[in-house]
Design a protein around this motif. Structure first.
Motif, short mmCIF file in Angstrom:
data_model
loop_
_atom_site.label_atom_id
_atom_site.label_comp_id
_atom_site.label_asym_id
_atom_site.label_seq_id
_atom_site.Cartn_x
_atom_site.Cartn_y
_atom_site.Cartn_z
N VAL A 65 -82.72 -31.35 59.93
CA VAL A 65 -83.57 -31.60 58.76
C VAL A 65 -84.82 -30.84 58.89
CG1 VAL A 65 -82.77 -34.13 58.78
CG2 VAL A 65 -84.79 -33.34 60.17
N ALA A 66 -85.55 -30.40 58.03
CA ALA A 66 -86.77 -29.93 58.02
C ALA A 66 -87.63 -30.64 57.02
CB ALA A 66 -86.58 -28.47 57.37
N GLN A 67 -89.13 -30.87 57.69
CA GLN A 67 -89.92 -31.87 56.83
C GLN A 67 -91.03 -30.92 56.25
OE1 GLN A 67 -89.75 -34.10 60.48
NE2 GLN A 67 -88.75 -35.96 59.37
N VAL A 68 -91.69 -31.10 54.99
CA VAL A 68 -92.48 -30.33 54.51
C VAL A 68 -93.54 -31.52 53.70
CG1 VAL A 68 -91.26 -28.38 54.33
CG2 VAL A 68 -91.56 -29.74 52.31
N ARG A 69 -94.77 -30.86 53.56
CA ARG A 69 -95.67 -31.39 52.68
C ARG A 69 -95.73 -30.55 51.75
NH1 ARG A 69 -99.78 -31.92 55.79
NH2 ARG A 69 -99.52 -33.79 56.67
N ALA A 70 -95.79 -31.04 50.33
CA ALA A 70 -95.78 -30.28 48.95
C ALA A 70 -96.88 -30.90 48.10
CB ALA A 70 -94.59 -30.17 48.56
N ALA A 71 -97.73 -30.03 47.60
CA ALA A 71 -98.84 -30.49 46.60
C ALA A 71 -98.57 -29.76 45.39
CB ALA A 71 -100.19 -30.53 47.28
N LEU A 72 -98.67 -30.31 44.19
CA LEU A 72 -98.80 -30.00 42.65
C LEU A 72 -100.36 -29.62 42.48
CD1 LEU A 72 -96.83 -28.69 40.67
CD2 LEU A 72 -97.06 -30.84 39.66
N VAL A 73 -100.86 -28.69 42.19
CA VAL A 73 -102.13 -28.08 41.99
C VAL A 73 -102.48 -27.51 40.58
CG1 VAL A 73 -104.31 -27.33 42.83
CG2 VAL A 73 -102.64 -28.11 44.39
N GLN A 74 -103.55 -28.43 39.92
CA GLN A 74 -103.87 -27.67 38.73
C GLN A 74 -105.47 -27.59 38.81
OE1 GLN A 74 -102.10 -29.65 35.31
NE2 GLN A 74 -100.85 -28.06 34.77
N GLU A 75 -106.09 -26.63 38.07
CA GLU A 75 -107.61 -26.41 38.08
C GLU A 75 -108.25 -26.95 39.57
OE1 GLU A 75 -108.66 -28.98 34.76
OE2 GLU A 75 -107.81 -27.68 33.41
N GLY A 76 -107.54 -26.59 40.47
CA GLY A 76 -108.13 -26.81 41.93
C GLY A 76 -107.86 -28.16 42.40
N ARG A 77 -107.20 -29.10 41.57
CA ARG A 77 -107.19 -30.57 42.03
C ARG A 77 -105.70 -30.74 42.21
NH1 ARG A 77 -110.26 -31.30 37.32
NH2 ARG A 77 -108.48 -32.67 36.55
N THR A 78 -105.40 -31.63 43.31
CA THR A 78 -104.12 -32.19 43.50
C THR A 78 -103.63 -33.29 42.69
OG1 THR A 78 -104.18 -31.46 45.90
CG2 THR A 78 -102.70 -33.17 45.36
#
Length: 277
Positions: free
Chosen positions: A86-99
């Motif tokens: 397994v591999a584990q990641v953290r991902a964030a979707l950002v718009q206008e500098g905000r998560t």
């Protein structure tokens, strides 16, 4: 109508960053669909260095911070750990500098083998042609559902009593689903199906917007080609919150995905009490 792959396509910028164009067709009302947003983040995880040797999303836990808008967005991926299986990641979707959405994604290698043991039988549904095709413009509704132009959803007629002002209050809605572009389901697109529309609150006599607060999904195996069966159920409603549990079976009758989400819902002051399943 664009395809699911086109709607989740990414441009790699390097350093764990990807550009995305969020497609308004994958929306409910004016809000982008939660499962679609998780699929965008999960694709970014798969296309990051952590995805090498771990090509499939197997688990996602997403938190919806604030609604993103259709259009340009940035997906940022941080590798937490890469192991043999397994591999584990953290991902964030950002718009206008905000998560706007944040998720922890577990990657691995799935196959199409049958389960060694399973307690869940596929939900019983009438043949696809005898089920109700969910429209983009539901009769009597005050908002459009553009998602129904890209997802072909056929709902069990027994679960549509709410549309006639007589909800069953059993807290279950089941349907057949296909991708309208004709492509087969895969681990990423199953994330959309694991956030079904309409919300099960409709079957409980609760109308109105039901925004997702948190959703955790698990993909169990590669789905067989063909339609999937989806069952959405509620377990408990109160305090202006509702949990929904979704299960998906592929065309071979195997459980391929499951999810639990916490959603906000407007609850009337006098609860209906318990109802038999």
């Amino acid at each position: 109508m664009g395809t699911f792959r086109e709607a989740t396509a990414l441009t790699a910028y390097g350093e764990g960053e990807f550009g995305a164009t969020l497609d308004p067709q994958w929306s409910v009302g004016t809000r982008l669909h939660g499962g679609y947003l998780l699929a965008v983040l999960a694709r970014a995880a798969c296309e990051s260095p952590a995805g090498a040797g771990h090509p499939h999303v197997t688990a996602v836990s997403g938190t919806f911070v604030e609604p993103p808008e259709p259009g340009e967005a940035l997906a940022r991926v941080e590798t937490l750990r890469v192991g043999r299986s397994v591999a584990q990641v953290r991902a964030a979707l950002v718009q206008e500098g905000r998560t706007r959405v944040e998720a922890h994604v577990t990657l691995g290698l799935l196959d199409d083998s049958d389960p060694w043991w399973s307690a869940h039988e596929p939900v019983s549904l009438p043949p696809e042609q005898d089920c109700f095709l969910a429209p983009v413009d539901p009769p009597g509704a005050d908002m459009r559902v553009p998602l129904m132009a890209v997802i072909e959803e056929r709902i069990d007629p027994e679960h549509l009593a709410f549309a006639f002002g007589a909800p069953s209050r059993r807290g279950t809605i089941a349907s057949w689903q296909r991708l309208a572009d004709g492509s087969d389901w895969d681990p990423l697109s199953l994330l959309v199906a694991l956030d079904p529309v309409p919300p099960v609150s409709f079957d409980l006599g609760l109308s109105g917007w039901v925004p997702t607060i948190q959703l955790s999904a698990y993909i169990r195996r590669l789905p067989a080609p063909g339609p999937i069966r989806v069952r959405l159920s509620a377990t408990d409603v109160g305090g202006d919150r509702m949990d929904e549990v979704a299960h998906i079976w592929d065309d071979k009758g195997r459980l391929v995905g499951q999810a639990t989400q916490l959603a906000a819902v407007r609850v009337p002051p006098s609860p209906p009490g318990r109802s038999a399943a």
